[in-house]
Motif scaffolding. Structure first.
Motif, mmCIF file in Angstrom:
data_model
loop_
_atom_site.group_PDB
_atom_site.id
_atom_site.type_symbol
_atom_site.label_atom_id
_atom_site.label_comp_id
_atom_site.label_asym_id
_atom_site.label_seq_id
_atom_site.Cartn_x
_atom_site.Cartn_y
_atom_site.Cartn_z
ATOM 1 N N ILE A 29 28.431 18.721 20.135
ATOM 2 C CA ILE A 29 28.154 20.117 20.915
ATOM 3 C C ILE A 29 26.833 19.911 21.403
ATOM 4 O O ILE A 29 26.713 20.347 22.746
ATOM 5 N N ILE A 30 25.936 19.540 20.935
ATOM 6 C CA ILE A 30 24.414 19.425 21.483
ATOM 7 C C ILE A 30 24.477 18.691 22.768
ATOM 8 O O ILE A 30 23.737 18.740 23.843
ATOM 9 N N THR A 31 25.352 17.122 22.752
ATOM 10 C CA THR A 31 25.436 16.574 24.123
ATOM 11 C C THR A 31 25.879 17.238 25.306
ATOM 12 O O THR A 31 25.519 16.933 26.397
ATOM 13 N N LEU A 32 26.480 18.307 25.096
ATOM 14 C CA LEU A 32 27.054 19.330 26.175
ATOM 15 C C LEU A 32 26.029 20.317 26.600
ATOM 16 O O LEU A 32 25.897 20.775 27.964
ATOM 17 N N ILE A 33 25.008 20.507 25.682
ATOM 18 C CA ILE A 33 24.100 21.651 26.158
ATOM 19 C C ILE A 33 22.824 21.083 25.632
ATOM 20 O O ILE A 33 22.153 21.912 24.822
ATOM 21 N N PRO A 34 22.215 19.856 26.282
ATOM 22 C CA PRO A 34 20.897 19.393 25.637
ATOM 23 C C PRO A 34 19.808 20.216 25.807
ATOM 24 O O PRO A 34 18.755 20.261 25.147
ATOM 25 N N ASP A 35 19.969 21.163 26.784
ATOM 26 C CA ASP A 35 18.648 21.931 27.141
ATOM 27 C C ASP A 35 18.832 23.524 26.703
ATOM 28 O O ASP A 35 17.729 24.074 27.023
ATOM 29 N N ALA A 36 19.803 23.715 25.962
ATOM 30 C CA ALA A 36 20.071 25.012 25.235
ATOM 31 C C ALA A 36 18.878 25.094 24.151
ATOM 32 O O ALA A 36 18.663 24.272 23.371
ATOM 33 N N PRO A 37 18.281 26.425 24.141
ATOM 34 C CA PRO A 37 17.279 26.556 23.215
ATOM 35 C C PRO A 37 18.140 26.877 21.840
ATOM 36 O O PRO A 37 19.304 27.396 21.642
ATOM 37 N N ILE A 38 17.546 26.171 20.726
ATOM 38 C CA ILE A 38 18.074 26.302 19.388
ATOM 39 C C ILE A 38 16.923 26.848 18.509
ATOM 40 O O ILE A 38 15.752 26.612 18.444
ATOM 41 N N PHE A 39 17.623 27.916 17.744
ATOM 42 C CA PHE A 39 17.013 28.728 16.767
ATOM 43 C C PHE A 39 17.306 28.851 15.488
ATOM 44 O O PHE A 39 18.656 28.846 15.181
ATOM 45 N N ALA A 40 16.514 28.232 14.532
ATOM 46 C CA ALA A 40 16.543 28.358 13.159
ATOM 47 C C ALA A 40 16.616 29.727 12.408
ATOM 48 O O ALA A 40 15.914 30.473 13.017
ATOM 49 N N LYS A 41 17.520 29.988 11.548
ATOM 50 C CA LYS A 41 17.507 31.302 10.982
ATOM 51 C C LYS A 41 17.981 31.187 9.471
ATOM 52 O O LYS A 41 18.627 30.111 9.095
ATOM 53 N N ILE A 42 17.631 32.039 8.689
ATOM 54 C CA ILE A 42 18.208 32.236 7.468
ATOM 55 C C ILE A 42 18.909 33.436 7.200
ATOM 56 O O ILE A 42 19.728 33.513 6.295
ATOM 57 N N ARG A 43 18.834 34.210 7.975
ATOM 58 C CA ARG A 43 19.618 35.533 8.079
ATOM 59 C C ARG A 43 20.840 35.020 8.470
ATOM 60 O O ARG A 43 21.268 34.238 9.397
ATOM 61 N N PHE A 44 21.858 35.865 8.033
ATOM 62 C CA PHE A 44 23.315 35.672 8.336
ATOM 63 C C PHE A 44 23.773 35.955 9.593
ATOM 64 O O PHE A 44 24.071 34.996 10.752
ATOM 65 N N SER A 45 23.232 37.210 10.270
ATOM 66 C CA SER A 45 23.305 37.562 11.750
ATOM 67 C C SER A 45 22.583 36.607 12.465
ATOM 68 O O SER A 45 21.383 36.344 12.195
ATOM 69 N N ALA A 46 23.146 36.167 13.682
ATOM 70 C CA ALA A 46 22.292 35.381 14.626
ATOM 71 C C ALA A 46 21.584 36.511 15.531
ATOM 72 O O ALA A 46 20.939 36.187 16.535
ATOM 73 N N TRP A 47 21.488 37.752 15.285
ATOM 74 C CA TRP A 47 20.685 38.774 16.149
ATOM 75 C C TRP A 47 19.326 38.773 15.665
ATOM 76 O O TRP A 47 18.950 39.505 14.883
ATOM 77 N N ILE A 48 18.724 37.698 15.962
ATOM 78 C CA ILE A 48 17.337 37.291 15.311
ATOM 79 C C ILE A 48 16.486 37.635 16.579
ATOM 80 O O ILE A 48 16.726 37.760 17.647
ATOM 81 N N ASP A 49 15.122 37.805 15.964
ATOM 82 C CA ASP A 49 14.034 37.925 17.247
ATOM 83 C C ASP A 49 14.253 36.890 18.494
ATOM 84 O O ASP A 49 13.792 37.414 19.375
ATOM 85 N N ASP A 50 14.541 35.790 18.102
ATOM 86 C CA ASP A 50 14.490 34.761 19.342
ATOM 87 C C ASP A 50 15.607 35.174 20.355
ATOM 88 O O ASP A 50 15.633 35.147 21.352
ATOM 89 N N LEU A 82 30.569 37.415 12.284
ATOM 90 C CA LEU A 82 31.015 38.861 12.074
ATOM 91 C C LEU A 82 29.753 39.801 12.187
ATOM 92 O O LEU A 82 29.685 40.652 12.685
ATOM 93 N N GLN A 83 28.779 39.278 11.452
ATOM 94 C CA GLN A 83 27.617 39.875 11.346
ATOM 95 C C GLN A 83 26.724 40.152 12.412
ATOM 96 O O GLN A 83 26.003 41.185 12.967
ATOM 97 N N THR A 84 26.685 39.030 13.214
ATOM 98 C CA THR A 84 26.132 38.819 14.668
ATOM 99 C C THR A 84 26.902 39.838 15.623
ATOM 100 O O THR A 84 26.377 40.793 16.342
ATOM 101 N N ALA A 85 28.059 40.003 15.374
ATOM 102 C CA ALA A 85 28.926 40.672 16.480
ATOM 103 C C ALA A 85 28.627 42.401 16.134
ATOM 104 O O ALA A 85 28.752 43.012 17.026
ATOM 105 N N LEU A 86 28.605 42.647 14.637
ATOM 106 C CA LEU A 86 28.483 44.037 14.427
ATOM 107 C C LEU A 86 27.008 44.430 14.755
ATOM 108 O O LEU A 86 27.108 45.505 15.374
ATOM 109 N N ASP A 87 25.969 43.617 14.676
ATOM 110 C CA ASP A 87 24.576 43.903 15.212
ATOM 111 C C ASP A 87 24.501 43.982 16.659
ATOM 112 O O ASP A 87 23.821 44.877 17.024
ATOM 113 N N MET A 88 25.272 43.164 17.321
ATOM 114 C CA MET A 88 25.213 43.305 18.858
ATOM 115 C C MET A 88 26.041 44.568 19.372
ATOM 116 O O MET A 88 25.406 44.950 20.425
ATOM 117 N N ARG A 89 26.974 44.828 18.778
ATOM 118 C CA ARG A 89 27.825 45.878 19.226
ATOM 119 C C ARG A 89 26.811 47.169 18.885
ATOM 120 O O ARG A 89 26.826 48.244 19.782
#
Length: 178
Positions: free
Chosen positions: A63-84, A109-116
């Protein structure tokens, strides 16, 4: 309407130690790669999250080889709707988010719900999400649909992003999805 300028592709937790236990992980990885390749061709912005990378490892190298310049953010929250991710959304101001990743019934799912809840349009290509059990994937997709997310597929989303067969990348996208 989806356009490359008003859309962000969010890659959620496609990680080394998580992948082996996921349902149809080979097909899922191939589909996710196709979605990312199409997004790259159409110049759609991409961001990546990793759930507790110390324990679950990094994003898959294929996956990374396709998008080497994409920002990567670590999280511990299940939702990816994080500050970054909030910051990217504030800066780029996409109306639409395409979500791909793991696991459908938890982090996606949690990301989708938060983003909606935040007023974003959420699109989920069904072949680009997975869970350990197929029943959990199906349930996660059903919950997202009930919350107003659009459950779709790679081909539909890429063609929505192009809008027209006269698009300069039509042939390239058509070859990608065959």
């Amino acid at each position: 309407m989806l356009t490359p300028d008003n859309t962000l592709l969010l890659v959620v937790d496609i990680q080394e130690r998580l992948l082996p236990v996921l349902h149809q992980n080979t097909e899922f990885t191939a589909a996710s790669r196709r979605m990312i390749e199409g997004a790259n061709i159409l110049d759609v912005a991409i961001a990546i999250t990793e759930q507790y990378p110390k324990g679950l490892g990094a994003t898959l190298p294929e996956i990374i080889t396709l998008i080497p310049d994409a920002p990567i953010f670590a999280k511990i929250r299940f939702s990816a709707w994080i500050d970054d991710i909030h910051a990217i959304v504030r800066t780029r101001q996409p109306e639409n988010i395409i979500l791909i990743g793991c696991e459908t019934h938890i982090c996606v799912l949690q990301t989708a719900l938060d983003m909606r809840d935040a007023g974003l349009n959420v699109y989920v290509p069904q072949e680009c999400v997975t869970s350990r059990a197929i029943e959990n994937k199906i349930n996660g997709l059903e919950q997202m649909r009930a919350a107003g997310a659009i459950i779709s597929n790679i081909e539909s989303l890429l063609f929505m992003l192009m809008q027209d067969a006269k698009h300069p990348h039509f042939k390239e996208i058509s070859q990608l999805i065959q």
